[in-house]
Write a protein that holds these residues in place. Structure first.
Motif, mmCIF file in Angstrom:
data_model
loop_
_atom_site.group_PDB
_atom_site.id
_atom_site.type_symbol
_atom_site.label_atom_id
_atom_site.label_comp_id
_atom_site.label_asym_id
_atom_site.label_seq_id
_atom_site.Cartn_x
_atom_site.Cartn_y
_atom_site.Cartn_z
ATOM 1 N N ILE A 38 0.833 -1.218 0.000
ATOM 2 C CA ILE A 38 0.000 0.000 0.000
ATOM 3 C C ILE A 38 0.868 1.269 0.000
ATOM 4 C CG2 ILE A 38 -2.060 -1.075 1.010
ATOM 5 C CD1 ILE A 38 -1.205 -0.046 3.759
ATOM 6 N N GLY A 39 2.162 1.093 -0.321
ATOM 7 C CA GLY A 39 3.041 2.251 -0.535
ATOM 8 C C GLY A 39 3.591 2.908 0.713
ATOM 9 N N VAL A 40 3.647 2.167 1.818
ATOM 10 C CA VAL A 40 4.196 2.742 3.058
ATOM 11 C C VAL A 40 5.587 2.153 3.302
ATOM 12 C CG1 VAL A 40 3.860 3.015 5.556
ATOM 13 C CG2 VAL A 40 1.869 2.977 4.030
ATOM 14 N N PRO A 41 6.624 3.004 3.354
ATOM 15 C CA PRO A 41 7.971 2.484 3.619
ATOM 16 C C PRO A 41 8.025 1.816 4.996
ATOM 17 C CG PRO A 41 8.015 4.847 3.092
ATOM 18 C CD PRO A 41 6.591 4.463 3.277
ATOM 19 N N PHE A 42 8.762 0.723 5.073
ATOM 20 C CA PHE A 42 8.741 -0.082 6.299
ATOM 21 C C PHE A 42 10.137 -0.613 6.579
ATOM 22 C CE2 PHE A 42 7.698 -3.580 9.094
ATOM 23 C CZ PHE A 42 6.516 -3.195 9.714
ATOM 24 N N ASP A 43 10.663 -0.313 7.762
ATOM 25 C CA ASP A 43 11.979 -0.856 8.125
ATOM 26 C C ASP A 43 11.975 -1.316 9.585
ATOM 27 O OD1 ASP A 43 12.097 1.439 9.650
ATOM 28 O OD2 ASP A 43 13.538 2.464 8.366
ATOM 29 N N GLU A 44 13.122 -1.836 10.025
ATOM 30 C CA GLU A 44 13.239 -2.396 11.390
ATOM 31 C C GLU A 44 12.983 -1.329 12.458
ATOM 32 O OE1 GLU A 44 14.014 -5.575 12.376
ATOM 33 O OE2 GLU A 44 14.908 -6.524 10.609
ATOM 34 N N VAL A 45 13.384 -0.088 12.175
ATOM 35 C CA VAL A 45 13.220 0.983 13.171
ATOM 36 C C VAL A 45 11.728 1.266 13.390
ATOM 37 C CG1 VAL A 45 13.686 3.415 13.700
ATOM 38 C CG2 VAL A 45 15.481 1.996 12.674
ATOM 39 N N PHE A 46 10.983 1.411 12.292
ATOM 40 C CA PHE A 46 9.537 1.638 12.421
ATOM 41 C C PHE A 46 8.868 0.413 13.055
ATOM 42 C CE2 PHE A 46 5.199 1.372 10.556
ATOM 43 C CZ PHE A 46 4.650 2.422 11.290
ATOM 44 N N ASN A 47 9.351 -0.779 12.684
ATOM 45 C CA ASN A 47 8.768 -2.024 13.220
ATOM 46 C C ASN A 47 8.826 -2.088 14.746
ATOM 47 O OD1 ASN A 47 7.703 -4.787 12.815
ATOM 48 N ND2 ASN A 47 9.659 -5.368 13.731
ATOM 49 N N GLU A 48 9.819 -1.453 15.337
ATOM 50 C CA GLU A 48 9.961 -1.444 16.805
ATOM 51 C C GLU A 48 8.686 -0.896 17.461
ATOM 52 O OE1 GLU A 48 12.000 -3.143 19.228
ATOM 53 O OE2 GLU A 48 13.164 -3.077 17.389
ATOM 54 N N LYS A 49 8.033 0.059 16.785
ATOM 55 C CA LYS A 49 6.798 0.673 17.312
ATOM 56 C C LYS A 49 5.619 -0.291 17.268
ATOM 57 C CE LYS A 49 7.657 5.536 16.243
ATOM 58 N NZ LYS A 49 8.621 5.715 15.155
ATOM 59 N N LEU A 50 5.705 -1.287 16.395
ATOM 60 C CA LEU A 50 4.588 -2.234 16.243
ATOM 61 C C LEU A 50 4.691 -3.413 17.206
ATOM 62 C CD1 LEU A 50 4.174 -2.606 12.376
ATOM 63 C CD2 LEU A 50 3.397 -0.777 13.845
ATOM 64 N N LYS A 51 5.908 -3.692 17.670
ATOM 65 C CA LYS A 51 6.107 -4.867 18.529
ATOM 66 C C LYS A 51 5.204 -4.795 19.754
ATOM 67 C CE LYS A 51 10.846 -6.202 17.391
ATOM 68 N NZ LYS A 51 12.234 -6.229 17.890
ATOM 69 N N GLY A 52 4.513 -5.880 20.025
ATOM 70 C CA GLY A 52 3.651 -5.942 21.202
ATOM 71 C C GLY A 52 2.285 -5.304 21.000
ATOM 72 N N VAL A 53 2.118 -4.595 19.883
ATOM 73 C CA VAL A 53 0.842 -3.905 19.616
ATOM 74 C C VAL A 53 -0.089 -4.857 18.865
ATOM 75 C CG1 VAL A 53 -0.194 -1.915 18.422
ATOM 76 C CG2 VAL A 53 2.030 -1.678 19.572
ATOM 77 N N ASP A 54 -1.376 -4.833 19.209
ATOM 78 C CA ASP A 54 -2.296 -5.816 18.605
ATOM 79 C C ASP A 54 -2.503 -5.558 17.108
ATOM 80 O OD1 ASP A 54 -4.154 -3.761 18.408
ATOM 81 O OD2 ASP A 54 -5.324 -4.427 20.123
ATOM 82 N N ARG A 55 -3.218 -6.483 16.461
ATOM 83 C CA ARG A 55 -3.281 -6.497 14.993
ATOM 84 C C ARG A 55 -3.837 -5.189 14.417
ATOM 85 N NH1 ARG A 55 -6.404 -11.528 12.963
ATOM 86 N NH2 ARG A 55 -5.016 -12.434 14.541
ATOM 87 N N MET A 56 -5.007 -4.767 14.897
ATOM 88 C CA MET A 56 -5.615 -3.542 14.355
ATOM 89 C C MET A 56 -4.801 -2.310 14.735
ATOM 90 S SD MET A 56 -7.765 -3.100 12.139
ATOM 91 C CE MET A 56 -8.951 -4.183 11.432
ATOM 92 N N GLY A 57 -4.273 -2.321 15.947
ATOM 93 C CA GLY A 57 -3.441 -1.202 16.399
ATOM 94 C C GLY A 57 -2.216 -1.054 15.506
ATOM 95 N N SER A 58 -1.623 -2.184 15.128
ATOM 96 C CA SER A 58 -0.443 -2.166 14.253
ATOM 97 C C SER A 58 -0.810 -1.608 12.879
ATOM 98 C CB SER A 58 0.118 -3.580 14.082
ATOM 99 O OG SER A 58 0.529 -4.102 15.319
ATOM 100 N N LEU A 59 -1.941 -2.080 12.345
ATOM 101 C CA LEU A 59 -2.372 -1.591 11.026
ATOM 102 C C LEU A 59 -2.613 -0.086 11.083
ATOM 103 C CD1 LEU A 59 -3.208 -2.085 8.087
ATOM 104 C CD2 LEU A 59 -5.528 -2.533 8.919
ATOM 105 N N ASN A 60 -3.247 0.383 12.146
ATOM 106 C CA ASN A 60 -3.511 1.826 12.273
ATOM 107 C C ASN A 60 -2.212 2.626 12.306
ATOM 108 O OD1 ASN A 60 -6.324 1.764 12.185
ATOM 109 N ND2 ASN A 60 -6.500 1.338 14.383
ATOM 110 N N LEU A 61 -1.173 2.089 12.956
ATOM 111 C CA LEU A 61 0.124 2.787 12.992
ATOM 112 C C LEU A 61 0.744 2.857 11.592
ATOM 113 C CD1 LEU A 61 1.699 1.375 16.300
ATOM 114 C CD2 LEU A 61 0.942 3.722 15.889
#
Ligand code: BG6
Ligand code: MG
Length: 214
Positions: free
Chosen positions: A32-55
């Motif tokens: 969907i055209g959103v750049p994604f790397d390990e640094v941004f991924n740190e914010k998703l760790k532990g966050v639930d499925r919908m919460g992660s998608l919203n981020l």
């Protein structure tokens, strides 16, 4: 502190499913055209499925209808389930079984607090379901990490006061959840990332329950 229970996170602590979540989210984000790397991924760790998608959507300044979001989250989950399909006890991280067994052998309760709705499947594949006295069912949790709800629920069901619990987490949101619950937090990973933890260890081979019992 009189320790009576240890409550483990799953993804990234007991097994490396954190990497599979990363791969599945990266695939979806790039689609969907959103750049994604390990640094941004740190914010998703532990966050639930919908919460992660919203981020991810916020990161790309994108907005989708609820229906579209459910479809995207479902797509990610199907990809994730393909990635975990072949998991076996060989996928346990070093020190995981020893850590779980040492807690029980010391006479303490063992809990699991993962917001993953795939946690029961992963535990079965790893062959460790019976090593826990209580496993939180993520579908019963209203507020994900960093809210303390999931760790408080685990403590309550184990019959132990939060101040007598120790939580183990690899995620920033997870450590925040443990601290908000009033528990001692052991981080697994990088001390600079997990700066809110009371103690950080590189992996579970360094976890020594005896050090907390003296
Ligand atoms: C957490 C992971 O344990 O579970 C997150 O750290 C993941 O990356 C979350 O998004 C929810 O998992 P699931 O399997 O319910 O999509
Ligand atoms: Mg984790």
């Amino acid at each position: 502190m009189k320790l009576e229970a240890v409550i483990f996170d799953l993804d990234g602590v007991i097994t490396d499913t954190a990497h599979y979540h990363f791969l599945a989210w990266k695939h979806l984000a790039e689609q969907i055209g959103v750049p994604f790397d390990e640094v941004f991924n740190e914010k998703l760790k532990g966050v639930d499925r919908m919460g992660s998608l919203n981020l991810i959507l916020a990161q790309g300044d994108l907005s989708f209808s609820e229906e579209e979001k459910v479809a995207l989250a479902t797509q990610k989950n199907m990809h994730y389930q393909e990635l975990i399909a072949g998991m076996t006890p060989a996928d346990l991280l070093p020190g995981a079984v020893q850590a779980l067994d040492s807690v029980r052998a010391a006479g303490l309760k063992v809990g699991l607090a993962s917001v993953s709705r795939n946690a029961f499947t992963v535990l079965e594949s790893l062959g460790i379901t019976d090593k826990f006295d209580y496993i939180v069912d993520a579908s019963t949790i209203q507020r994900g990490k960093p809210d303390p709800e999931i760790f408080l629920k685990a403590a309550h069901e184990l019959g132990v006061a939060p101040e007598h619990c120790l939580g183990i987490e690899d995620a920033v949101a997870g450590v925040a959840s443990i601290k908000a619950a009033g528990m001692y937090a052991v981080g697994v990973g990088d001390p600079e990332v997990l700066s809110q933890a009371d103690q950080v260890i590189p992996d579970l081979t360094a976890f020594n329950i005896q050090a907390f019992l003296q």
